[in-house]
Design a protein around this motif. Structure first.
Motif, PDB file in Angstrom:
ATOM      1  N   THR A 108       0.875  -1.036   0.081  1.00 50.94           N
ATOM      2  CA  THR A 108       0.415  -0.094  -0.234  1.00 50.94           C
ATOM      3  C   THR A 108       0.587   1.102  -0.046  1.00 50.94           C
ATOM      4  O   THR A 108       1.699   1.368   0.437  1.00 50.94           O
ATOM      5  CB  THR A 108      -0.870   0.381   1.030  1.00 50.94           C
ATOM      6  N   GLN A 109       0.127   2.233  -0.098  1.00 50.33           N
ATOM      7  CA  GLN A 109       0.569   3.767  -0.227  1.00 50.33           C
ATOM      8  C   GLN A 109       2.008   3.526  -1.101  1.00 50.33           C
ATOM      9  O   GLN A 109       2.953   4.471  -0.792  1.00 50.33           O
ATOM     10  CB  GLN A 109       1.550   4.062   1.131  1.00 50.33           C
ATOM     11  N   THR A 110       1.955   2.910  -2.420  1.00 53.97           N
ATOM     12  CA  THR A 110       2.830   2.943  -3.377  1.00 53.97           C
ATOM     13  C   THR A 110       2.231   3.477  -4.361  1.00 53.97           C
ATOM     14  O   THR A 110       0.983   2.699  -5.051  1.00 53.97           O
ATOM     15  CB  THR A 110       3.497   1.865  -3.417  1.00 53.97           C
ATOM     16  N   THR A 111       3.381   3.523  -6.036  1.00 54.11           N
ATOM     17  CA  THR A 111       2.338   3.715  -7.151  1.00 54.11           C
ATOM     18  C   THR A 111       3.376   3.119  -8.209  1.00 54.11           C
ATOM     19  O   THR A 111       4.245   2.494  -8.055  1.00 54.11           O
ATOM     20  CB  THR A 111       3.029   5.469  -7.740  1.00 54.11           C
ATOM     21  N   PHE A 112       2.499   1.567  -8.313  1.00 60.48           N
ATOM     22  CA  PHE A 112       2.670   0.775  -9.917  1.00 60.48           C
ATOM     23  C   PHE A 112       2.688   1.247 -11.544  1.00 60.48           C
ATOM     24  O   PHE A 112       1.640   1.704 -11.323  1.00 60.48           O
ATOM     25  CB  PHE A 112       1.932  -0.509  -9.509  1.00 60.48           C
ATOM     26  N   ASN A 113       3.248   1.020 -12.323  1.00 62.75           N
ATOM     27  CA  ASN A 113       2.589   0.999 -13.365  1.00 62.75           C
ATOM     28  C   ASN A 113       1.721  -0.219 -14.036  1.00 62.75           C
ATOM     29  O   ASN A 113       3.066  -1.412 -13.863  1.00 62.75           O
ATOM     30  CB  ASN A 113       3.359   1.499 -14.286  1.00 62.75           C
ATOM     31  N   ILE A 114       0.727  -0.646 -14.548  1.00 63.38           N
ATOM     32  CA  ILE A 114       0.292  -2.089 -15.003  1.00 63.38           C
ATOM     33  C   ILE A 114       0.072  -1.822 -16.486  1.00 63.38           C
ATOM     34  O   ILE A 114      -0.805  -1.738 -16.658  1.00 63.38           O
ATOM     35  CB  ILE A 114      -0.621  -2.477 -13.686  1.00 63.38           C
ATOM     36  N   LYS A 115       1.091  -2.700 -17.446  1.00 64.66           N
ATOM     37  CA  LYS A 115       0.200  -3.039 -18.562  1.00 64.66           C
ATOM     38  C   LYS A 115      -0.705  -4.235 -18.454  1.00 64.66           C
ATOM     39  O   LYS A 115      -0.337  -5.604 -17.871  1.00 64.66           O
ATOM     40  CB  LYS A 115       1.386  -3.398 -19.232  1.00 64.66           C
ATOM     41  N   ALA A 116      -1.371  -4.326 -19.517  1.00 60.71           N
ATOM     42  CA  ALA A 116      -2.551  -5.200 -19.744  1.00 60.71           C
ATOM     43  C   ALA A 116      -2.483  -5.721 -21.299  1.00 60.71           C
ATOM     44  O   ALA A 116      -2.670  -4.307 -21.803  1.00 60.71           O
ATOM     45  CB  ALA A 116      -3.364  -5.088 -18.860  1.00 60.71           C
TER      46      ALA A 116
END
Length: 330
Positions: A108-116
């Motif tokens: 939590t409290q973290t930014t992630f980049n998600i590609k689908a």
């Protein structure tokens, strides 16, 4: 030999003071804070947009004893999920053929980049795979097994990073073939996600493909051969199947824009193999790839006699937006 009492007292005092200083030293060192162990949250990924995740059984599969048409891996839609940290480091990835239960566990409290991304067989013969490590292994762009799980190995830098040259099955359904624009129907999207109290994200996939179709006037016999230069695989059509000549191709750049803006062009040479087996060059053309979700129809006027050479003069193009003018059934 007599010892000087005063000297003995001074030595003992020095030892005591030195010991006291050394003992007190650690208490003067600042205490480092403990690492911040963040809570993790399981997030479900729902895919939508241009692709429909509820699929009907495809025709042409293997017929089982109960007369149900079975879907093969090459017929199935393949889903790929790539998760990276905010600075681009690989965090998690997975390959699926069922989109209903895709979930990832993130701090939590973290930014992630998600590609689908999702890939349908389309008009080609399917994404090439081999058998390895007890399952179906997809090399190249994916480089992992199709196991319907998310793997948290932070080492796969190339996973899903380039959708050009995806290996596809050849006509023999054994060997792979490669082309800059792979003949597969692709869908993709990416987003940045800040992990908070949410338990699901919806990622709408957009179609990242274009189509090329051929129409031929005065085409009554033989074969029309379309030889592409590196961009796509050579195609052959007859008078009987040219009405079904539509071919669908994925373009990596459509992930970020609707037009292909770099130097890549599609150059093809048209040849007519006459019924007697002789081959006539009809000409060649260079075209810009169509826009995202557009189809180009190549209109060819065939020679009316064996002495006629067109040199490409009667090759014209019609651009169609699939979303408005024509329904494409996959």
């Amino acid at each position: 030999m007599k010892c000087n009492p005063l000297l003995v007292v001074c030595c003992l005092a020095t030892i005591i003071i030195s010991y006291s200083c050394n003992k007190a030293a650690p208490s003067d060192t600042p205490v480092l804070p403990k690492p911040d162990v963040k809570e993790k949250r399981t997030i479900n990924i729902a895919l939508g947009g241009d692709i429909k995740t509820s699929e009907s059984v495809l025709p042409g599969g293997r017929r089982l004893h109960n007369y149900v048409l079975a879907r093969t891996v090459r017929d199935s839609t393949i889903y790929a999920i790539d998760v990276r940290t905010n600075d681009g480091q690989p965090y998690a990835a997975g390959l699926f053929n069922s989109p209903e239960n895709i979930s990832i566990e993130l701090p939590t409290q973290t930014t992630f980049n998600i590609k689908a991304a999702a890939f349908r067989r389309g008009t080609g013969l399917g994404i090439w795979y081999t058998w390895w490590n007890g399952g179906q292994f997809f090399p190249g762009t994916f480089n992992r097994n199709l196991d319907n799980t998310i793997s948290y190995d932070a080492s796969d830098w190339d996973f899903l990073q380039n959708l050009s040259n995806i290996p596809l099955f050849l006509e023999d359904t054994i060997q792979p073939t490669y082309a800059f624009f792979p003949e597969v129907d692709g869908y993709a999207n990416q987003t940045a996600v800040f992990v908070d109290s949410s338990k699901q994200i919806t990622l709408p996939l957009k179609r990242i493909a274009f189509g090329i179709k051929f129409k031929a006037t005065n085409f009554t016999g033989g074969k029309l051969i379309v030889a592409y230069q590196n961009s796509m695989q050579t195609k052959t059509f007859t008078p009987e199947n040219i009405d079904n000549s539509l071919r669908i191709y994925t373009a990596d750049e459509f992930l970020v824009r609707d037009d292909i803006t770099y130097f890549e062009r599609i150059l093809f040479v048209l040849r007519w193999e006459r019924p007697d087996g002789t081959v006539m060059n009809l000409g060649e053309k260079e075209i810009y790839p169509p826009r995202r979700n557009h189809m180009i129809t190549v209109n060819v006027t065939m020679p009316t006699s064996i002495n006629t050479v067109n040199n490409g003069l009667n090759i014209t193009f019609t651009d169609t937006d699939w979303t408005t003018n024509e329904t494409i059934n996959l």
